[in-house]
Design an enzyme around this catalytic site. Structure first.
Site, short mmCIF file in Angstrom:
data_model
loop_
_atom_site.label_atom_id
_atom_site.label_comp_id
_atom_site.label_asym_id
_atom_site.label_seq_id
_atom_site.Cartn_x
_atom_site.Cartn_y
_atom_site.Cartn_z
N ASN A 23 -10.91 2.21 2.95
CA ASN A 23 -10.50 2.10 1.55
C ASN A 23 -11.42 1.20 0.74
OD1 ASN A 23 -8.49 2.78 -0.55
ND2 ASN A 23 -8.18 0.57 -0.56
N TRP B 126 -20.64 11.06 -20.00
CA TRP B 126 -21.17 11.22 -18.65
C TRP B 126 -22.54 11.91 -18.69
CZ3 TRP B 126 -18.37 8.38 -15.60
CH2 TRP B 126 -16.99 8.27 -15.79
N TRP C 17 -9.36 7.49 -8.17
CA TRP C 17 -10.56 7.79 -8.96
C TRP C 17 -10.42 7.33 -10.40
CZ3 TRP C 17 -15.38 8.75 -7.77
CH2 TRP C 17 -15.66 9.10 -6.45
N GLU D 66 0.83 -1.21 0.00
CA GLU D 66 0.00 0.00 0.00
C GLU D 66 0.87 1.26 0.00
OE1 GLU D 66 -3.20 -0.07 -0.42
OE2 GLU D 66 -3.24 -2.26 -0.38
N TRP E 75 -15.94 11.24 -12.95
CA TRP E 75 -15.06 10.89 -11.85
C TRP E 75 -14.40 12.14 -11.24
CZ3 TRP E 75 -9.93 12.24 -12.14
CH2 TRP E 75 -9.40 12.49 -13.41
N TRP F 131 1.80 1.56 -3.45
CA TRP F 131 0.69 2.11 -4.27
C TRP F 131 0.72 3.63 -4.22
CZ3 TRP F 131 -2.45 0.28 -7.87
CH2 TRP F 131 -3.64 0.95 -8.17
#
Length: 484
Positions: free
Chosen positions: A349, A314, A390, A283, A367, A286
């Site tokens: 998360n 969208w 996102w 993580e 988004w 990440w």
């Protein structure tokens, strides 16, 4: 790359703090103290220089307390913290002139606007005859030090993570043994309250019940994680009702902890040797991946990395967005997450992925609108991580979940909140429903709803869109994109 630095021993050194609000593992502060001359720590609130990504309301709350904590830590070293507001260039030049400083040191930031600003600051200071030096306090490795076998940026996490594990990890930077001293003349600066960081809205009142936004709070949170949850991280990190995650993200976002400190502490705890530590360290990697992408693809906070998704059809709608923001979608796991966010400035998360999927897929909202809301309401708002998360959810970024992979919010709730404890905590109007129905109240028999005091459409909303209809609409939008 580290900048050339030749200390002017008798001249004061200005240490320009930003998102590195700590004294330990702070290369700029350590280098300044090692130079032997007086040291003047400075923080400049320069919102306009962050472009479209000035700190949001929740981050500003955290920043207020983090600056107070940093001031206390520096005071223990015998140093003041001068708080200023305005132009970074003008402020640093003025302070250098007032104190006869010979050098300015800071730790690098990697957001696009910060990179451009820092280049201007460095050029201006050097034009004034000042020495400058920059260090790395925010990352394990510099983004330009990491590349794939073709010498290009990574766009998939797994090979990036494998590559990171092959690199030697730097140890945290230690403060010199010598005690620093302040300049003979210290500018007055501003009082913390004059920075006007605390939100005027009452939603921040509950933050202090959840967080201790101080350096001691950071070290306590790290130790608490190492004392137990790290050993169960692989099994419990997806259970939102459990304290199975580290809760270190806001401390990392504001630089009260550095990734080197976390990396070293996890190794020192023996967690890696016990075979459990790397799950959590992935993580941290990440987070590194997010900055790797942000530096190499600086348009991604607003533009999809996968260019074909920039034309996605969208259906932006303010009322729909507001229902999501306020936790009134009619999907209990989603509403619980959005209310946790509003009340605490943080969201688990796993739930972040579920709420994001609903917004960009079932509800077809851009988004970018979700990213903006998270930016304003998260105490751990971080441009690299926020953008990466996102774009992952929207299927348009690096190593993203394909857009056609649509989370079922009911199944996510049943799998990761099987007894409904998380929903009951944050959606109290459903608290008396049995676990069998708490994630699908619209399917509960009328007698069960009556007994639980739930009146759909009155005390709790019907789903803003049917799951099947939302899924089909999302897939139709994807087909429209593919067909041009």
């Amino acid at each position: 790359m580290q900048k050339r630095f030749t200390p002017v021993t008798d001249a004061p050194s200005i240490v320009w703090f930003r998102r590195d609000l700590r004294v330990n593992d702070n290369p700029a502060l350590s280098r300044a103290i090692a130079g032997g001359g007086p040291v003047l720590p400075v923080y400049v609130l320069a919102d306009d220089e962050d472009g479209d990504w000035r700190p949001g309301g929740a981050s500003r709350w955290w920043l207020h307390h983090a600056l107070a904590s940093l001031a206390d830590a520096l005071d223990e070293l015998g140093l003041p913290l001068v708080l200023e507001q305005g132009s970074s260039i003008d402020t640093l030049r003025r302070l250098a002139d007032e104190t006869n400083a010979g050098q300015v040191l800071w730790n690098r930031r990697y957001e696009p606007a910060a990179i451009e600003r820092d280049a201007r600051v460095e050029a201006a200071l050097r034009d004034d005859g000042l020495e400058t030096w920059t260090g790395n306090a925010a990352l394990l490795w510099e983004p330009d030090q990491v590349s794939n076998q073709s010498g290009k940026p990574f766009r998939v996490f797994t090979p990036f993570w494998k590559h990171l594990r092959s690199l030697p990890a730097e140890t945290p930077v230690l403060l010199p043994d010598s005690r620093p001293r302040a300049p003979d003349t210290v500018p007055d600066g501003l009082a913390p309250e004059e920075l006007d960081l605390l939100p005027k809205r009452d939603w921040a009142d509950g933050f202090s019940n959840r967080w201790t936004p101080t350096l001691n709070g950071a070290s306590d949170a790290l130790q608490a994680f190492l004392d137990g949850p790290v050993n169960r991280y692989g099994e419990q990190r997806d259970i939102p009702a459990e304290a199975g995650t580290s809760r270190l993200s806001p401390y990392l976002a504001h630089g009260q902890l550095g990734p080197r400190q976390v990396w070293a502490a996890v190794h020192a705890s023996g967690a890696v040797d016990r075979g459990v530590g790397y799950k959590y360290l992935s993580e941290i990697a990440w987070r590194e991946f997010g900055y790797h992408l942000l530096v190499h693809f600086p348009d991604t906070p607003t533009q999809a990395l996968n260019e074909k998704y920039r034309a996605f059809p969208w259906s932006a709608d303010e009322e729909t967005l507001q229902a999501w923001q306020t936790g009134l979608t009619g999907y209990p796991i989603v509403d619980a997450g959005m209310r946790e966010l509003w009340a605490t400035g943080w969201m688990h998360n796993r739930v972040r992925m579920v709420v994001a999927s609903l917004l960009v897929k079932h509800l077809l909202q851009p988004w970018q609108d979700g990213a903006r809301w998270f930016w304003d309401t998260l105490v751990d708002a971080d441009l690299a991580s926020n953008t990466l998360g996102w774009q992952w959810s929207a299927g348009c970024g690096a190593d993203a979940a394909p857009y056609f992979r649509i989370f079922n919010p009911m199944l996510q709730g049943e799998k990761f909140d099987a007894e409904g404890d998380y929903v009951r905590r944050w959606v109290p109007e459903l608290a008396d429903l049995p676990a069998k129905h708490i994630h699908t109240p619209w399917e509960a028999p009328a007698a069960v709803l009556r007994e639980a005091g739930v009146r759909l459409g009155e005390t709790y909303p019907e789903p803003v869109i049917d799951h099947k209809a939302g899924r089909e609409r999302a897939l139709a939008a994807l087909a429209q994109l593919r067909n041009g």
